[in-house]
Design a protein around this motif. Structure first.
Motif, PDB file in Angstrom:
ATOM      1  N   ALA A 123       0.836  -1.205   0.000  1.00 60.70           N
ATOM      2  CA  ALA A 123       0.000   0.000   0.000  1.00 60.70           C
ATOM      3  C   ALA A 123       0.869   1.252   0.000  1.00 60.70           C
ATOM      4  O   ALA A 123       0.578   2.220  -0.716  1.00 60.70           O
ATOM      5  CB  ALA A 123      -0.931  -0.012   1.208  1.00 60.70           C
ATOM      6  N   GLU A 124       1.935   1.245   0.785  1.00 58.47           N
ATOM      7  CA  GLU A 124       2.835   2.403   0.841  1.00 58.47           C
ATOM      8  C   GLU A 124       3.510   2.629  -0.499  1.00 58.47           C
ATOM      9  O   GLU A 124       3.676   3.784  -0.934  1.00 58.47           O
ATOM     10  CB  GLU A 124       3.889   2.186   1.935  1.00 58.47           C
ATOM     11  N   GLY A 132      -5.040   6.230  -5.625  1.00 58.22           N
ATOM     12  CA  GLY A 132      -6.034   6.520  -4.610  1.00 58.22           C
ATOM     13  C   GLY A 132      -6.399   5.274  -3.827  1.00 58.22           C
ATOM     14  O   GLY A 132      -5.990   4.146  -4.161  1.00 58.22           O
ATOM     15  N   ARG A 133      -7.204   5.491  -2.799  1.00 60.13           N
ATOM     16  CA  ARG A 133      -7.580   4.429  -1.875  1.00 60.13           C
ATOM     17  C   ARG A 133      -8.213   3.231  -2.591  1.00 60.13           C
ATOM     18  O   ARG A 133      -7.891   2.076  -2.322  1.00 60.13           O
ATOM     19  CB  ARG A 133      -8.549   4.993  -0.835  1.00 60.13           C
ATOM     20  N   ARG A 134      -9.146   3.488  -3.505  1.00 58.20           N
ATOM     21  CA  ARG A 134      -9.876   2.397  -4.151  1.00 58.20           C
ATOM     22  C   ARG A 134      -8.960   1.512  -5.004  1.00 58.20           C
ATOM     23  O   ARG A 134      -9.086   0.294  -5.008  1.00 58.20           O
ATOM     24  CB  ARG A 134     -11.000   2.969  -5.018  1.00 58.20           C
ATOM     25  N   ARG A 135      -8.056   2.149  -5.735  1.00 59.63           N
ATOM     26  CA  ARG A 135      -7.148   1.360  -6.583  1.00 59.63           C
ATOM     27  C   ARG A 135      -6.173   0.555  -5.733  1.00 59.63           C
ATOM     28  O   ARG A 135      -5.818  -0.572  -6.087  1.00 59.63           O
ATOM     29  CB  ARG A 135      -6.391   2.279  -7.546  1.00 59.63           C
ATOM     30  N   VAL A 150      -5.938  -6.686   4.017  1.00 55.96           N
ATOM     31  CA  VAL A 150      -6.275  -5.502   3.225  1.00 55.96           C
ATOM     32  C   VAL A 150      -6.883  -4.426   4.121  1.00 55.96           C
ATOM     33  O   VAL A 150      -6.537  -3.246   4.034  1.00 55.96           O
ATOM     34  CB  VAL A 150      -7.250  -5.858   2.084  1.00 55.96           C
ATOM     35  N   GLU A 151      -7.782  -4.849   4.997  1.00 59.11           N
ATOM     36  CA  GLU A 151      -8.432  -3.903   5.910  1.00 59.11           C
ATOM     37  C   GLU A 151      -7.411  -3.203   6.805  1.00 59.11           C
ATOM     38  O   GLU A 151      -7.471  -1.983   7.011  1.00 59.11           O
ATOM     39  CB  GLU A 151      -9.462  -4.641   6.767  1.00 59.11           C
ATOM     40  N   ASN A 152      -6.461  -3.979   7.318  1.00 62.84           N
ATOM     41  CA  ASN A 152      -5.423  -3.394   8.181  1.00 62.84           C
ATOM     42  C   ASN A 152      -4.537  -2.419   7.402  1.00 62.84           C
ATOM     43  O   ASN A 152      -4.160  -1.354   7.915  1.00 62.84           O
ATOM     44  CB  ASN A 152      -4.558  -4.491   8.799  1.00 62.84           C
ATOM     45  N   SER A 156      -4.260   1.702   7.955  1.00 61.55           N
ATOM     46  CA  SER A 156      -3.004   2.416   8.226  1.00 61.55           C
ATOM     47  C   SER A 156      -2.899   3.705   7.408  1.00 61.55           C
ATOM     48  O   SER A 156      -2.070   4.569   7.703  1.00 61.55           O
ATOM     49  CB  SER A 156      -1.800   1.518   7.936  1.00 61.55           C
ATOM     50  N   LEU A 157      -3.753   3.842   6.386  1.00 61.90           N
ATOM     51  CA  LEU A 157      -3.733   5.033   5.534  1.00 61.90           C
ATOM     52  C   LEU A 157      -4.852   6.011   5.883  1.00 61.90           C
ATOM     53  O   LEU A 157      -5.088   6.972   5.147  1.00 61.90           O
ATOM     54  CB  LEU A 157      -3.882   4.623   4.055  1.00 61.90           C
ATOM     55  N   ARG A 158      -5.528   5.760   7.002  1.00 65.93           N
ATOM     56  CA  ARG A 158      -6.719   6.558   7.316  1.00 65.93           C
ATOM     57  C   ARG A 158      -6.416   8.043   7.480  1.00 65.93           C
ATOM     58  O   ARG A 158      -7.296   8.887   7.257  1.00 65.93           O
ATOM     59  CB  ARG A 158      -7.406   6.016   8.579  1.00 65.93           C
TER      60      ARG A 158
END
Length: 210
Positions: A123-124, A132-135, A150-152, A156-158
């Motif tokens: 994710a980073e 973006g978040r969705r992609r 995936v949820e975790n 972490s990007l909240r």
């Protein structure tokens, strides 16, 4: 037919063991070398001497898993991999489904596959691409990471400012927000494919047009 364990030799500093098995059938005989991880050896505890066909089959199956684990470690040398993706890659290398699943589980238990940490790192890296978040979430699922990982990773990007990131993408790749309505729609669609929400895109447009 008689099957005998002829010798057991430690390899790679004791990380694995070579079990040499001699199979005799009348006048013919052959020798097989079966490699086991130290953990497999501790579970199966083969001893020198005659063994049953059933136990030989267990050793042979374990040896195949050992080969799959080593192949998996080689694959991981090129980058992180989810358990699901590892199974697929091992099957592509010729291992059967059951062996591939067991090898992936071994790699997870040994700490070589850590899906929560790996998903967070993926994710980073995606953030650096301007996604973006969705992609990012879609990419993680596509790579086979389980829902919890995936949820975790997304959690972490909240606190990440995706509106600002969207603004940076427009500046870097498109220069500015076009005045023409059709061109604006095309840019909006492109940013949606990058994974940004409508709200984030509208905020980015607003910031760029101030």
């Amino acid at each position: 037919m008689t099957i005998n364990v002829a010798s057991i030799t430690a390899k790679n500093g004791g990380a694995e063991l070579c079990v040499r098995v001699r199979i005799s059938n009348g006048e013919s005989s052959e020798t097989r070398e079966l490699f086991l991880l130290a953990r497999q050896y501790a579970e199966l505890r083969p001893q020198k001497g005659e063994i049953s066909e059933e136990f030989f089959d267990e050793l042979a199956a374990a040896s195949e898993v050992c080969s799959a684990v080593k192949r998996g470690m080689y694959i991981l040398g090129y980058g992180a991999c989810s358990g699901k993706n590892m199974v697929n890659k091992l099957r592509a290398k010729g291992f059967d489904k059951e062996t591939a699943i067991e090898a992936a589980e071994y790699l997870r238990e040994l700490g070589y596959i850590n899906e929560s940490e790996d998903a967070a790192r993926e994710a980073e890296r995606a953030l650096k691409k301007g996604w973006g978040r969705r992609r990012i979430a879609a990419m993680l699922f596509e790579k086979g990471y389980p829902g919890e990982a995936v949820e975790n990773a997304m959690d972490s990007l909240r606190d990440y400012d995706f509106s600002s990131a969207c603004t940076a993408v427009v500046r870097k790749k498109f220069g500015s927000v076009p005045k023409d309505n059709e061109q604006r729609k095309k840019l909006f669609a492109a940013l949606t494919r990058y994974g940004y929400t409508s709200a984030e895109i509208k905020e980015a447009f607003s910031l760029l047009e101030e």
